[in-house]
Motif scaffolding. Sequence first.
Motif, PDB file in Angstrom:
ATOM      1  N   LEU A 197      21.492  39.923 -75.281  1.00  0.00           N
ATOM      2  CA  LEU A 197      20.749  39.046 -74.376  1.00  0.00           C
ATOM      3  C   LEU A 197      20.129  37.852 -75.090  1.00  0.00           C
ATOM      4  O   LEU A 197      19.601  36.945 -74.441  1.00  0.00           O
ATOM      5  N   VAL A 198      20.206  37.849 -76.407  1.00  0.00           N
ATOM      6  CA  VAL A 198      19.556  36.785 -77.178  1.00  0.00           C
ATOM      7  C   VAL A 198      20.166  35.424 -76.860  1.00  0.00           C
ATOM      8  O   VAL A 198      19.466  34.430 -76.681  1.00  0.00           O
ATOM      9  N   PHE A 223       7.030  28.334 -78.741  1.00  0.00           N
ATOM     10  CA  PHE A 223       7.831  29.547 -78.547  1.00  0.00           C
ATOM     11  C   PHE A 223       7.515  30.505 -79.686  1.00  0.00           C
ATOM     12  O   PHE A 223       7.773  30.202 -80.853  1.00  0.00           O
ATOM     13  N   ASP A 224       6.966  31.659 -79.353  1.00  0.00           N
ATOM     14  CA  ASP A 224       6.577  32.643 -80.373  1.00  0.00           C
ATOM     15  C   ASP A 224       7.606  33.763 -80.426  1.00  0.00           C
ATOM     16  O   ASP A 224       7.523  34.733 -79.681  1.00  0.00           O
ATOM     17  N   GLU A 225       8.603  33.600 -81.294  1.00  0.00           N
ATOM     18  CA  GLU A 225       9.691  34.574 -81.437  1.00  0.00           C
ATOM     19  C   GLU A 225      10.194  35.032 -80.065  1.00  0.00           C
ATOM     20  O   GLU A 225      10.140  36.227 -79.734  1.00  0.00           O
ATOM     21  N   PRO A 226      10.707  34.113 -79.262  1.00  0.00           N
ATOM     22  CA  PRO A 226      11.039  34.429 -77.869  1.00  0.00           C
ATOM     23  C   PRO A 226      12.192  35.394 -77.685  1.00  0.00           C
ATOM     24  O   PRO A 226      12.399  35.889 -76.570  1.00  0.00           O
ATOM     25  N   THR A 227      12.954  35.687 -78.754  1.00  0.00           N
ATOM     26  CA  THR A 227      14.080  36.619 -78.613  1.00  0.00           C
ATOM     27  C   THR A 227      13.833  37.956 -79.306  1.00  0.00           C
ATOM     28  O   THR A 227      14.705  38.824 -79.289  1.00  0.00           O
ATOM     29  N   SER A 228      12.651  38.144 -79.914  1.00  0.00           N
ATOM     30  CA  SER A 228      12.444  39.333 -80.746  1.00  0.00           C
ATOM     31  C   SER A 228      12.380  40.619 -79.938  1.00  0.00           C
ATOM     32  O   SER A 228      12.605  41.699 -80.481  1.00  0.00           O
ATOM     33  N   SER A 229      12.083  40.527 -78.641  1.00  0.00           N
ATOM     34  CA  SER A 229      11.999  41.728 -77.811  1.00  0.00           C
ATOM     35  C   SER A 229      13.288  42.003 -77.032  1.00  0.00           C
ATOM     36  O   SER A 229      13.319  42.918 -76.204  1.00  0.00           O
ATOM     37  N   LEU A 230      14.320  41.222 -77.291  1.00  0.00           N
ATOM     38  CA  LEU A 230      15.549  41.318 -76.504  1.00  0.00           C
ATOM     39  C   LEU A 230      16.613  42.133 -77.218  1.00  0.00           C
ATOM     40  O   LEU A 230      16.709  42.122 -78.442  1.00  0.00           O
ATOM     41  N   ASP A 231      17.435  42.809 -76.424  1.00  0.00           N
ATOM     42  CA  ASP A 231      18.628  43.437 -76.971  1.00  0.00           C
ATOM     43  C   ASP A 231      19.562  42.342 -77.494  1.00  0.00           C
ATOM     44  O   ASP A 231      19.599  41.231 -76.935  1.00  0.00           O
ATOM     45  N   PRO A 232      20.328  42.628 -78.540  1.00  0.00           N
ATOM     46  CA  PRO A 232      21.166  41.581 -79.160  1.00  0.00           C
ATOM     47  C   PRO A 232      22.058  40.834 -78.183  1.00  0.00           C
ATOM     48  O   PRO A 232      22.247  39.623 -78.314  1.00  0.00           O
ATOM     49  N   PRO A 257      10.304  41.366 -61.481  1.00  0.00           N
ATOM     50  CA  PRO A 257      10.661  41.470 -62.903  1.00  0.00           C
ATOM     51  C   PRO A 257      11.398  42.756 -63.278  1.00  0.00           C
ATOM     52  O   PRO A 257      12.278  42.732 -64.137  1.00  0.00           O
ATOM     53  N   SER A 258      11.027  43.852 -62.639  1.00  0.00           N
ATOM     54  CA  SER A 258      11.666  45.128 -62.984  1.00  0.00           C
ATOM     55  C   SER A 258      13.161  45.150 -62.668  1.00  0.00           C
ATOM     56  O   SER A 258      13.885  45.995 -63.187  1.00  0.00           O
ATOM     57  N   ARG A 259      13.602  44.218 -61.840  1.00  0.00           N
ATOM     58  CA  ARG A 259      15.014  44.157 -61.466  1.00  0.00           C
ATOM     59  C   ARG A 259      15.795  43.177 -62.336  1.00  0.00           C
ATOM     60  O   ARG A 259      16.984  42.956 -62.109  1.00  0.00           O
ATOM     61  N   LEU A 260      15.143  42.601 -63.322  1.00  0.00           N
ATOM     62  CA  LEU A 260      15.783  41.604 -64.172  1.00  0.00           C
ATOM     63  C   LEU A 260      16.039  42.164 -65.566  1.00  0.00           C
ATOM     64  O   LEU A 260      15.338  43.060 -66.029  1.00  0.00           O
ATOM     65  N   SER A 261      17.015  41.584 -66.242  1.00  0.00           N
ATOM     66  CA  SER A 261      17.226  41.908 -67.653  1.00  0.00           C
ATOM     67  C   SER A 261      16.121  41.254 -68.475  1.00  0.00           C
ATOM     68  O   SER A 261      15.399  40.367 -68.006  1.00  0.00           O
ATOM     69  N   GLY A 262      16.014  41.667 -69.727  1.00  0.00           N
ATOM     70  CA  GLY A 262      15.023  41.048 -70.606  1.00  0.00           C
ATOM     71  C   GLY A 262      15.257  39.557 -70.772  1.00  0.00           C
ATOM     72  O   GLY A 262      14.305  38.768 -70.793  1.00  0.00           O
ATOM     73  N   GLN A 312      16.664  37.520 -68.623  1.00  0.00           N
ATOM     74  CA  GLN A 312      16.255  36.849 -67.395  1.00  0.00           C
ATOM     75  C   GLN A 312      14.735  36.750 -67.300  1.00  0.00           C
ATOM     76  O   GLN A 312      14.189  35.721 -66.892  1.00  0.00           O
ATOM     77  N   GLN A 313      14.034  37.821 -67.691  1.00  0.00           N
ATOM     78  CA  GLN A 313      12.578  37.781 -67.661  1.00  0.00           C
ATOM     79  C   GLN A 313      12.044  36.689 -68.595  1.00  0.00           C
ATOM     80  O   GLN A 313      11.096  35.972 -68.250  1.00  0.00           O
ATOM     81  N   GLN A 314      12.644  36.547 -69.771  1.00  0.00           N
ATOM     82  CA  GLN A 314      12.171  35.517 -70.690  1.00  0.00           C
ATOM     83  C   GLN A 314      12.457  34.130 -70.134  1.00  0.00           C
ATOM     84  O   GLN A 314      11.648  33.206 -70.318  1.00  0.00           O
ATOM     85  N   ARG A 315      13.562  33.971 -69.432  1.00  0.00           N
ATOM     86  CA  ARG A 315      13.851  32.672 -68.824  1.00  0.00           C
ATOM     87  C   ARG A 315      12.876  32.363 -67.692  1.00  0.00           C
ATOM     88  O   ARG A 315      12.529  31.200 -67.472  1.00  0.00           O
ATOM     89  N   VAL A 316      12.420  33.377 -66.971  1.00  0.00           N
ATOM     90  CA  VAL A 316      11.355  33.160 -65.986  1.00  0.00           C
ATOM     91  C   VAL A 316      10.092  32.668 -66.688  1.00  0.00           C
ATOM     92  O   VAL A 316       9.422  31.735 -66.230  1.00  0.00           O
ATOM     93  N   ALA A 317       9.764  33.279 -67.816  1.00  0.00           N
ATOM     94  CA  ALA A 317       8.580  32.871 -68.572  1.00  0.00           C
ATOM     95  C   ALA A 317       8.713  31.420 -69.045  1.00  0.00           C
ATOM     96  O   ALA A 317       7.731  30.660 -69.033  1.00  0.00           O
ATOM     97  N   ILE A 318       9.899  31.020 -69.451  1.00  0.00           N
ATOM     98  CA  ILE A 318      10.133  29.633 -69.860  1.00  0.00           C
ATOM     99  C   ILE A 318       9.945  28.696 -68.669  1.00  0.00           C
ATOM    100  O   ILE A 318       9.276  27.655 -68.768  1.00  0.00           O
ATOM    101  N   ALA A 319      10.519  29.074 -67.513  1.00  0.00           N
ATOM    102  CA  ALA A 319      10.373  28.246 -66.312  1.00  0.00           C
ATOM    103  C   ALA A 319       8.912  28.133 -65.903  1.00  0.00           C
ATOM    104  O   ALA A 319       8.454  27.058 -65.488  1.00  0.00           O
TER     105      ALA A 319
END
Length: 261
Positions: free
Chosen positions: A188-189, A177-186, A151-156, A158-165
């Motif tokens: 990456l949304v 889905f609980d605000e799945p983009t709120s922790s992402l840089d714009p 995970p540390s080698r992934l963007s935010g 990508q990490q959220q897409r892993v969580a979805i998978a």
Amino acid sequence: MAEPVLETRGLHKRFGALHVLRGVDLSVGAGERIAIIGGSGSGKSTLLRCLNFMEMPTEGEVRLDGQAIGALRRNRDGTETRRYAEPELCRVRQRIGMVFQQFNLFPHMTVLENAMEGLRTVKRLPRGEARMLAEAQLAHVGLADKLDAYPSRLSGGQQQRVAIARALAMEPAVMLFDEPTSSLDPELVGEVLRSIRALAEEGRTMLLVTHEIGFAYHVATRVVFLADGVFHEEGTPDEVLRNPRRERTRAFLTSHAEFSF
């Protein structure tokens, strides 16, 4: 009409003196995509967490596939409370997948291991079968080339897409889905929203708490505006987002005037 996949009746949630949900009635049909909008503190995340029992409802009933979850017990004072057995909740959580604001990946596990974890520890699938299912869902969200990454080698995004998978690999009936983009840089949304939209186009049943109003307009089949722990207004995206009936809904949307349809 077909039986709702997921339903709540008179759902309440209190945290001590704080009454967060105040009698929520919700019916979710197969293939529905419900966007839940509202201000901070309105109860949006608490509602999702009650639906998969990360938080236990204080009162009311949650029904999955027509069956009430938990068993009513009569107290000595004549009141009734609903008790939940952990084996039953484990089965419910397999049917109701959840993607969080924070990605909640295990940092010491690779992408593939994260996606396999629930299949191995909850469903207890053989390693080969778990790997096949996890790889398929990672490919589904465009991460087939990241199986061995941490995970540390992934963007935010990508990490959220892993969580979805990871959630999809459990083959849930409903996705939350609980605000799945709120922790992402714009920047990456968009990649995460595209993955969610692809799932919507497949006909998956989902509830999405989001502040991405334009996305909700284009993807949801129904929009709910939650305020003070109750459904203040609900209807089609056009009804709620373009032509809201209630003044409070209009005020909320005005405060989010930067969105576009």
